[in-house]
Design a protein around this motif. Structure first.
Motif, PDB file in Angstrom:
ATOM      1  N   ASP A  33     -21.521 -90.255 -21.567  1.00 26.55           N
ATOM      2  CA  ASP A  33     -22.030 -88.881 -21.514  1.00 26.55           C
ATOM      3  C   ASP A  33     -22.824 -88.647 -20.240  1.00 26.55           C
ATOM      4  OD1 ASP A  33     -21.479 -87.522 -24.265  1.00 26.55           O
ATOM      5  OD2 ASP A  33     -22.155 -89.526 -24.782  1.00 26.55           O
ATOM      6  N   GLU A  34     -23.645 -89.621 -19.872  1.00 22.23           N
ATOM      7  CA  GLU A  34     -24.456 -89.482 -18.665  1.00 22.23           C
ATOM      8  C   GLU A  34     -23.579 -89.518 -17.415  1.00 22.23           C
ATOM      9  OE1 GLU A  34     -27.838 -89.055 -16.208  1.00 22.23           O
ATOM     10  OE2 GLU A  34     -27.349 -88.525 -18.278  1.00 22.23           O
ATOM     11  N   LEU A  35     -22.570 -90.365 -17.415  1.00 24.19           N
ATOM     12  CA  LEU A  35     -21.643 -90.417 -16.281  1.00 24.19           C
ATOM     13  C   LEU A  35     -20.943 -89.075 -16.095  1.00 24.19           C
ATOM     14  CD1 LEU A  35     -20.187 -92.088 -14.082  1.00 24.19           C
ATOM     15  CD2 LEU A  35     -18.525 -92.760 -15.847  1.00 24.19           C
ATOM     16  N   LEU A  36     -20.491 -88.477 -17.186  1.00 19.86           N
ATOM     17  CA  LEU A  36     -19.844 -87.169 -17.108  1.00 19.86           C
ATOM     18  C   LEU A  36     -20.832 -86.099 -16.665  1.00 19.86           C
ATOM     19  CD1 LEU A  36     -17.452 -85.253 -17.601  1.00 19.86           C
ATOM     20  CD2 LEU A  36     -18.154 -85.144 -20.011  1.00 19.86           C
ATOM     21  N   ARG A  37     -22.035 -86.127 -17.221  1.00 15.17           N
ATOM     22  CA  ARG A  37     -23.037 -85.111 -16.870  1.00 15.17           C
ATOM     23  C   ARG A  37     -23.342 -85.122 -15.379  1.00 15.17           C
ATOM     24  NH1 ARG A  37     -27.888 -84.454 -15.315  1.00 15.17           N
ATOM     25  NH2 ARG A  37     -28.287 -86.699 -15.220  1.00 15.17           N
ATOM     26  N   VAL A  38     -23.589 -86.300 -14.837  1.00 10.23           N
ATOM     27  CA  VAL A  38     -23.906 -86.408 -13.410  1.00 10.23           C
ATOM     28  C   VAL A  38     -22.748 -85.897 -12.562  1.00 10.23           C
ATOM     29  CG1 VAL A  38     -24.293 -88.068 -11.538  1.00 10.23           C
ATOM     30  CG2 VAL A  38     -25.548 -88.295 -13.684  1.00 10.23           C
ATOM     31  N   THR A  39     -21.540 -86.201 -12.983  1.00  9.82           N
ATOM     32  CA  THR A  39     -20.363 -85.816 -12.208  1.00  9.82           C
ATOM     33  C   THR A  39     -20.163 -84.304 -12.184  1.00  9.82           C
ATOM     34  OG1 THR A  39     -19.309 -87.921 -12.803  1.00  9.82           O
ATOM     35  CG2 THR A  39     -17.884 -86.196 -11.931  1.00  9.82           C
ATOM     36  N   VAL A  40     -20.326 -83.657 -13.326  1.00 12.39           N
ATOM     37  CA  VAL A  40     -20.047 -82.213 -13.379  1.00 12.39           C
ATOM     38  C   VAL A  40     -21.228 -81.377 -12.880  1.00 12.39           C
ATOM     39  CG1 VAL A  40     -18.378 -82.474 -15.244  1.00 12.39           C
ATOM     40  CG2 VAL A  40     -20.765 -81.996 -15.804  1.00 12.39           C
ATOM     41  N   GLU A  41     -22.443 -81.918 -12.910  1.00  6.26           N
ATOM     42  CA  GLU A  41     -23.611 -81.140 -12.501  1.00  6.26           C
ATOM     43  C   GLU A  41     -23.970 -81.308 -11.025  1.00  6.26           C
ATOM     44  OE1 GLU A  41     -26.948 -81.857 -15.035  1.00  6.26           O
ATOM     45  OE2 GLU A  41     -25.929 -81.116 -16.842  1.00  6.26           O
ATOM     46  N   THR A  42     -23.414 -82.301 -10.361  1.00  4.34           N
ATOM     47  CA  THR A  42     -23.754 -82.556  -8.964  1.00  4.34           C
ATOM     48  C   THR A  42     -22.992 -81.615  -8.024  1.00  4.34           C
ATOM     49  OG1 THR A  42     -24.262 -84.896  -9.370  1.00  4.34           O
ATOM     50  CG2 THR A  42     -23.667 -84.279  -7.112  1.00  4.34           C
ATOM     51  N   ASP A  43     -23.701 -81.087  -7.041  1.00  5.64           N
ATOM     52  CA  ASP A  43     -23.069 -80.329  -5.963  1.00  5.64           C
ATOM     53  C   ASP A  43     -22.693 -81.346  -4.885  1.00  5.64           C
ATOM     54  OD1 ASP A  43     -22.257 -78.698  -3.925  1.00  5.64           O
ATOM     55  OD2 ASP A  43     -24.009 -77.369  -4.005  1.00  5.64           O
ATOM     56  N   PHE A  44     -21.425 -81.672  -4.802  1.00  2.00           N
ATOM     57  CA  PHE A  44     -21.006 -82.789  -3.963  1.00  2.00           C
ATOM     58  C   PHE A  44     -21.003 -82.459  -2.477  1.00  2.00           C
ATOM     59  CE2 PHE A  44     -19.740 -84.479  -7.991  1.00  2.00           C
ATOM     60  CZ  PHE A  44     -19.765 -85.863  -7.828  1.00  2.00           C
ATOM     61  N   ALA A  45     -20.833 -81.219  -2.091  1.00  2.00           N
ATOM     62  CA  ALA A  45     -20.770 -80.887  -0.663  1.00  2.00           C
ATOM     63  C   ALA A  45     -22.032 -81.318   0.085  1.00  2.00           C
ATOM     64  CB  ALA A  45     -20.486 -79.401  -0.469  1.00  2.00           C
ATOM     65  N   PRO A  46     -23.242 -80.924  -0.370  1.00  2.00           N
ATOM     66  CA  PRO A  46     -24.445 -81.396   0.333  1.00  2.00           C
ATOM     67  C   PRO A  46     -24.665 -82.901   0.158  1.00  2.00           C
ATOM     68  CG  PRO A  46     -25.045 -80.087  -1.601  1.00  2.00           C
ATOM     69  CD  PRO A  46     -23.577 -79.924  -1.409  1.00  2.00           C
ATOM     70  N   LEU A  47     -24.221 -83.452  -0.970  1.00  2.00           N
ATOM     71  CA  LEU A  47     -24.343 -84.900  -1.159  1.00  2.00           C
ATOM     72  C   LEU A  47     -23.538 -85.638  -0.100  1.00  2.00           C
ATOM     73  CD1 LEU A  47     -25.198 -87.444  -2.685  1.00  2.00           C
ATOM     74  CD2 LEU A  47     -23.296 -87.042  -4.273  1.00  2.00           C
ATOM     75  N   TYR A  48     -22.295 -85.210   0.094  1.00  2.00           N
ATOM     76  CA  TYR A  48     -21.451 -85.838   1.114  1.00  2.00           C
ATOM     77  C   TYR A  48     -22.074 -85.691   2.501  1.00  2.00           C
ATOM     78  CZ  TYR A  48     -17.633 -85.983  -2.361  1.00  2.00           C
ATOM     79  OH  TYR A  48     -16.863 -86.238  -3.464  1.00  2.00           O
ATOM     80  N   ALA A  49     -22.583 -84.509   2.789  1.00  2.00           N
ATOM     81  CA  ALA A  49     -23.194 -84.275   4.105  1.00  2.00           C
ATOM     82  C   ALA A  49     -24.355 -85.233   4.338  1.00  2.00           C
ATOM     83  CB  ALA A  49     -23.664 -82.828   4.213  1.00  2.00           C
ATOM     84  N   GLY A  50     -25.159 -85.441   3.307  1.00  2.00           N
ATOM     85  CA  GLY A  50     -26.273 -86.373   3.431  1.00  2.00           C
ATOM     86  C   GLY A  50     -25.820 -87.806   3.589  1.00  2.00           C
ATOM     87  N   LEU A  51     -24.777 -88.191   2.868  1.00  2.00           N
ATOM     88  CA  LEU A  51     -24.272 -89.562   2.951  1.00  2.00           C
ATOM     89  C   LEU A  51     -23.733 -89.868   4.344  1.00  2.00           C
ATOM     90  CD1 LEU A  51     -22.424 -89.844  -0.480  1.00  2.00           C
ATOM     91  CD2 LEU A  51     -24.563 -90.949   0.167  1.00  2.00           C
ATOM     92  N   LYS A  52     -23.142 -88.876   4.984  1.00  2.00           N
ATOM     93  CA  LYS A  52     -22.584 -89.090   6.320  1.00  2.00           C
ATOM     94  C   LYS A  52     -23.665 -89.368   7.354  1.00  2.00           C
ATOM     95  CE  LYS A  52     -18.447 -86.327   5.418  1.00  2.00           C
ATOM     96  NZ  LYS A  52     -17.689 -85.076   5.726  1.00  2.00           N
ATOM     97  N   GLU A  53     -24.902 -89.023   7.026  1.00  2.38           N
ATOM     98  CA  GLU A  53     -26.017 -89.270   7.936  1.00  2.38           C
ATOM     99  C   GLU A  53     -26.635 -90.644   7.727  1.00  2.38           C
ATOM    100  OE1 GLU A  53     -26.890 -87.133  10.359  1.00  2.38           O
ATOM    101  OE2 GLU A  53     -25.172 -85.908   9.702  1.00  2.38           O
ATOM    102  N   LYS A  54     -26.201 -91.348   6.694  1.00  8.09           N
ATOM    103  CA  LYS A  54     -26.792 -92.645   6.366  1.00  8.09           C
ATOM    104  C   LYS A  54     -25.779 -93.755   6.588  1.00  8.09           C
ATOM    105  CE  LYS A  54     -29.822 -90.649   2.822  1.00  8.09           C
ATOM    106  NZ  LYS A  54     -30.219 -90.665   1.382  1.00  8.09           N
ATOM    107  N   ARG A  55     -26.295 -94.964   6.775  1.00  2.37           N
ATOM    108  CA  ARG A  55     -25.413 -96.111   6.950  1.00  2.37           C
ATOM    109  C   ARG A  55     -24.835 -96.536   5.603  1.00  2.37           C
ATOM    110  NH1 ARG A  55     -27.325-101.022   5.269  1.00  2.37           N
ATOM    111  NH2 ARG A  55     -29.551-101.151   4.766  1.00  2.37           N
ATOM    112  N   ASP A  56     -23.670 -97.136   5.647  1.00  2.00           N
ATOM    113  CA  ASP A  56     -23.114 -97.723   4.435  1.00  2.00           C
ATOM    114  C   ASP A  56     -23.931 -98.944   4.034  1.00  2.00           C
ATOM    115  OD1 ASP A  56     -21.111 -95.830   4.425  1.00  2.00           O
ATOM    116  OD2 ASP A  56     -19.626 -97.125   5.387  1.00  2.00           O
ATOM    117  N   ILE A  57     -23.965 -99.211   2.736  1.00  4.02           N
ATOM    118  CA  ILE A  57     -24.690-100.375   2.238  1.00  4.02           C
ATOM    119  C   ILE A  57     -23.708-101.541   2.113  1.00  4.02           C
ATOM    120  CG2 ILE A  57     -26.037-101.327   0.335  1.00  4.02           C
ATOM    121  CD1 ILE A  57     -26.897 -98.450  -0.310  1.00  4.02           C
ATOM    122  N   PRO A  58     -23.984-102.673   2.752  1.00  6.12           N
ATOM    123  CA  PRO A  58     -23.058-103.801   2.711  1.00  6.12           C
ATOM    124  C   PRO A  58     -22.875-104.346   1.299  1.00  6.12           C
ATOM    125  CG  PRO A  58     -24.678-104.077   4.470  1.00  6.12           C
ATOM    126  CD  PRO A  58     -25.151-102.935   3.617  1.00  6.12           C
TER     127      PRO A  58
END
Length: 287
Positions: free
Chosen positions: A237-262
Motif C-alpha cells: 500500500d505504501e509503495l503504491l501510495r508513494v508512486t501515485v502521489e509523487t510528482d516525478f518531473a521535479p523529482l527527476y530534475a533534482g536527481l539529475k543534479e546529484k551524483r549517482d550512488i555507487p
C-alpha cells in the motif's frame, strides 16, 4: 526494464506479441519447469511474501508443466484484470510500458536449458511467470505496476528512464518487504532464483535499507550477480501510495543534479535495517 540490443528484427505485430504456442514445448521443457518449480516451491515458504505465496496458490501454478498463458490469463483477469502475453524476448521500452499500463504482462515463451537452471541472463518463461505473475494476483501490487507503466510513458519524454529503471529493479525485481513475521522477498529476480532466495535474507554480506524513492532512483545496481543493497518496503500500500502521489518531473530534475550512488554504499540519511559486510562482493572483486 527492457532493452533491445540483441533483437535484430521485431515481430510482425506492432505490440511485439506472438502466440505462446504451448504445444511446441518438449517433454524436456516441461520437465525443466517442474524441476525449477519444485525446488523453489520447497524453499519459499517462510521466505516469500504472503502476497506472493497467495498468488502462487490461487493461480494454480503448481499444476505440472509450463502454464498455458490463456488459462493463466483467465484466472488472472478475474482477480485483477491482468493478462499474460507472449513476446519473443526483451521488447522496446515504449512497448513494455504500454502493455504494463494496460494490464498486460509480457513474458518470454522460451525456457532455459537443463544446464542453465541456476542462471540465465535473459528472462525466460520461468522467471517471467513463476517470478512475476503471482504478484499480479495481488490487487495493490497489480495497481502499482499499472502506475509504473504509466510513469514509464512519462519518463520517456523526460529523459529519465535511468531513474525509473532503478525503481523497477529494486522493487519488482529485487524488492524485500517487512512483514510481521520478518523480512520477506517479493522481487521476481529473487523468488525465481534458488541461490538468491537464500542470500537476500540470510547472508551477512548485503545492506538492507528502508525504501526511499529518491534514494532508490539514485542507486546503481548489479545486473550480473547478487545485489549488494536490498531496499525494504513497509507495505505494498505504501509503495503504491508513494508512486501515485509523487510528482516525478521535479523529482527527476533534482536527481539529475546529484551524483549517482555507487553499488553497496550506505548514505548518512539511510535508515539501515542491517549493515552488510560486503564480504561476498569483496571476494568476487578479488577474483
Amino acid at each position: 526494464m527492457n532493452d533491445t540490443a540483441h533483437l535484430e528484427t521485431p515481430p510482425a505485430t506492432t505490440d511485439w506479441t506472438i502466440p505462446q504456442d504451448w504445444a511446441h514445448y518438449s517433454e524436456q521443457d516441461h520437465a525443466t519447469w517442474d524441476t525449477l518449480f519444485a525446488r523453489q516451491a520447497k524453499l519459499l515458504p517462510g521466505r516469500a511474501s504472503n502476497a506472493y505465496l497467495r498468488g502462487l496458490d490461487v493461480l494454480k501454478l503448481s499444476k505440472p508443466g509450463i502454464p498455458d498463458f490463456e488459462e493463466l490469463s483467465e484466472r488472472l483477469m478475474k482477480l485483477t484484470g491482468w493478462q499474460v502475453v507472449a513476446v519473443p524476448g526483451l521488447v522496446p521500452d515504449d512497448v513494455f510500458f504500454d502493455h504494463m499500463a494496460n494490464r498486460r504482462f509480457v513474458a518470454g515463451n522460451f525456457i532455459r536449458r537443463p544446464d542453465q537452471l541456476d542462471y540465465l541472463q535473459e528472462p525466460d518463461v520461468f522467471h517471467d511467470v513463476f517470478g512475476h505473475v503471482p504478484m499480479l494476483a495481488d490487487p495493490v501490487f497489480a495497481d502499482y505496476l499499472v502506475a509504473y507503466g504509466q510513469g514509464g510513458q512519462r519518463a520517456l519524454s523526460l529523459d529519465a528512464l535511468k531513474y525509473l529503471g532503478r525503481l523497477y529493479w529494486y522493487t519488482v525485481e529485487f524488492g524485500l518487504i517487512a512483514e510481521p513475521e520478518g523480512l520477506r522477498i517479493y522481487g521476481s529476480g529473487i523468488v525465481s532464483s534458488f541461490a538468491e532466495s537464500k542470500f537476500a535474507l540470510d547472508d551477512a554480506s548485503p545492506n538492507r535499507i528502508a525504501f526511499d524513492l529518491a534514494r532508490v532512483m539514485r542507486t546503481d545496481y548489479r545486473i550480473d550477480d547478487f545485489q549488494q543493497n536490498y531496499f525494504v518496503i513497509p507495505s505494498f500500500d505504501e509503495l503504491l501510495r508513494v508512486t501515485v502521489e509523487t510528482d516525478f518531473a521535479p523529482l527527476y530534475a533534482g536527481l539529475k543534479e546529484k551524483r549517482d550512488i555507487p553499488v553497496g554504499q550506505i548514505m548518512p540519511d539511510d535508515r539501515v535495517i542491517s549493515v552488510g559486510t560486503q564480504e561476498y562482493a569483496k571476494k568476487k572483486a578479488a577474483g
